[in-house]
Design an enzyme around this catalytic site. Structure first.
Site, PDB file in Angstrom:
ATOM      1  NE  ARG A 126      39.090  32.224  47.857  1.00 21.85           N
ATOM      2  CZ  ARG A 126      40.344  32.163  48.258  1.00 21.85           C
ATOM      3  NH1 ARG A 126      41.325  31.997  47.379  1.00 21.85           N
ATOM      4  NH2 ARG A 126      40.660  32.316  49.529  1.00 21.85           N
ATOM      5  CB  THR A 172      35.131  24.280  46.792  1.00 22.84           C
ATOM      6  OG1 THR A 172      34.533  25.528  46.407  1.00 22.84           O
ATOM      7  CG2 THR A 172      34.062  23.386  47.400  1.00 22.84           C
ATOM      8  CG  ASP A 192      37.988  38.542  52.437  1.00 20.43           C
ATOM      9  OD1 ASP A 192      37.528  37.407  52.240  1.00 20.43           O
ATOM     10  OD2 ASP A 192      37.588  39.561  51.834  1.00 20.43           O
ATOM     11  CG  ASP A 244      35.690  39.767  54.866  1.00 18.59           C
ATOM     12  OD1 ASP A 244      34.827  39.818  53.973  1.00 18.59           O
ATOM     13  OD2 ASP A 244      35.923  38.735  55.532  1.00 18.59           O
TER      14      ASP A 244
HETATM   15  O1  LIG Z   1      42.140  33.998  43.002  1.00 14.75           O
HETATM   16  P1  LIG Z   1      41.020  33.446  43.828  1.00 14.75           P
HETATM   17  O2  LIG Z   1      41.427  32.215  44.588  1.00 14.75           O
HETATM   18  O3  LIG Z   1      39.769  33.233  43.048  1.00 14.75           O
HETATM   19  O4  LIG Z   1      40.722  34.517  44.975  1.00 14.75           O
HETATM   20  C1  LIG Z   1      40.658  35.886  44.707  1.00 14.75           C
HETATM   21  C2  LIG Z   1      39.272  36.410  44.898  1.00 14.75           C
HETATM   22  O5  LIG Z   1      38.923  36.387  46.291  1.00 14.75           O
HETATM   23  C3  LIG Z   1      38.513  37.694  46.698  1.00 14.75           C
HETATM   24  O6  LIG Z   1      37.147  37.894  46.568  1.00 14.75           O
HETATM   25  P2  LIG Z   1      36.106  37.148  47.530  1.00 14.75           P
HETATM   26  O7  LIG Z   1      35.679  35.849  46.923  1.00 14.75           O
HETATM   27  O8  LIG Z   1      36.645  37.104  48.919  1.00 14.75           O
HETATM   28  O9  LIG Z   1      34.840  38.093  47.471  1.00 14.75           O
HETATM   29  P3  LIG Z   1      34.639  39.553  48.118  1.00 14.75           P
HETATM   30  O10 LIG Z   1      35.378  40.501  47.213  1.00 14.75           O
HETATM   31  O11 LIG Z   1      33.187  39.753  48.115  1.00 14.75           O
HETATM   32  O12 LIG Z   1      35.223  39.545  49.505  1.00 14.75           O
HETATM   33  C4  LIG Z   1      39.275  38.585  45.767  1.00 14.75           C
HETATM   34  O13 LIG Z   1      38.765  39.895  45.721  1.00 14.75           O
HETATM   35  C5  LIG Z   1      39.214  37.854  44.457  1.00 14.75           C
HETATM   36  O14 LIG Z   1      38.041  38.118  43.720  1.00 14.75           O
HETATM   37  O1  LIG Z   2      44.401  36.323  50.411  1.00 13.30           O
HETATM   38  C1  LIG Z   2      43.311  36.398  49.827  1.00 13.30           C
HETATM   39  C2  LIG Z   2      42.839  35.385  48.957  1.00 13.30           C
HETATM   40  C3  LIG Z   2      41.633  35.541  48.340  1.00 13.30           C
HETATM   41  N1  LIG Z   2      40.894  36.657  48.593  1.00 13.30           N
HETATM   42  C4  LIG Z   2      41.323  37.631  49.435  1.00 13.30           C
HETATM   43  O2  LIG Z   2      40.647  38.646  49.627  1.00 13.30           O
HETATM   44  N2  LIG Z   2      42.518  37.474  50.040  1.00 13.30           N
HETATM   45 MG   LIG Z   3      36.443  38.411  50.243  1.00 15.41          MG
END
Ligand SMILES: O=P(O)(O)OC[C@H]1O[C@H](OP(=O)(O)OP(=O)(O)O)[C@H](O)[C@@H]1O
Ligand SMILES: O=c1cc[nH]c(=O)[nH]1
Ligand SMILES: [Mg+2]
Length: 207
Positions: free
Chosen positions: A102, A106, A198, A201
């Site tokens: 994400r 944005t 996150d 993370d």
């Molecule tokens: O519903 P949304 O607003 O789209 O957010 C949710 C997304 O955000 C996180 O991933 P992230 O983009 O942080 O990637 P990561 O798993 O690599 O940390 C999570 O694991 C989802 O995929």
């Molecule tokens: O709270 C949140 C939102 C998006 N992605 C995450 O990992 N945590």
């Molecule tokens: Mg993430």
């Protein structure tokens, strides 16, 4: 949209461990593993079974097998922490992969990996992602599956925000949601509140 919030003492305890900022990366991964088993168990509660003729040490009898094991699709990175346990629960099934990061300004999904079977017309899919925030990443994933004529999708999440639930419900796609909680909402950075931070993370470190 059918939404199942899994209410079980063990789910509540593991979710608390995941929420707690004092939990180490290893502790977070362990709690997510345990919770994934519970969520997949509930997601399969009404799964159709077929007869499986077997012979016990005593006699012939008829047992059961999953008639239609769902394809598992973890959304990288965070969904990686769910796939081993989900696969252990349904060892006979196959696994596809989607990678989405994400954009933290944005809040839009930025895809970087897509490894899926071409034809899903005979297939149910379990999408594995611990977080459903705005719903953008899950909807992007579901659109990839719909483009392959998926029969139906189960989104398996740990923490969902009402905004994400509404986004899925309003999409018109054949999707249901299984989650451990629907939290209060999103903050200005589109993080779930109270949430758990996150999820990528907290398993693997910052990206
Ligand atoms: O519903 P949304 O607003 O789209 O957010 C949710 C997304 O955000 C996180 O991933 P992230 O983009 O942080 O990637 P990561 O798993 O690599 O940390 C999570 O694991 C989802 O995929
Ligand atoms: O709270 C949140 C939102 C998006 N992605 C995450 O990992 N945590
Ligand atoms: Mg993430």
């Amino acid at each position: 949209m059918q939404t199942t919030v899994v209410e079980h003492p063990l789910a509540a305890v593991r979710l608390t461990q995941m929420r707690d900022e004092r939990t180490s990366n290893a502790g977070f991964r362990a709690a997510l593993s345990d919770l994934t088993r519970i969520l997949v168990y509930e997601a399969l509660r009404d799964a159709p079974i077929a007869d499986e003729p077997i012979t016990t040490p005593v006699t012939a009898t008829v047992g059961a097998r999953l008639a239609d094991p769902p394809l598992l699709v973890p959304v990288l990175r965070a969904g990686l922490g769910m796939v081993d346990q989900a696969h252990a629960m349904v060892p006979e099934t196959l696994v596809g992969f989607v990678g989405i990061a994400r954009d933290e300004t944005t809040h839009q999904p930025v895809p970087y990996l897509e490894s899926l079977p071409d034809d899903l017309s005979q297939t149910s899919v379990f999408v594995l992602d611990p977080m459903l925030a705005t719903g953008g990443s899950m909807l992007y994933t579901i659109e990839l599956l719909v483009a392959r004529n998926v029969r139906d999708v189960t989104a398996i999440c740990v923490v969902a925000a009402p905004e994400g639930v509404e986004a899925l419900a309003g999409s018109g796609y054949p999707v249901r949601l299984v989650t451990a909680t629907v939290d209060a909402g999103l903050n200005d950075d589109a993080y779930i509140v109270p949430g758990l931070g996150d999820a990528g993370d907290r398993q693997f470190g910052p990206r």
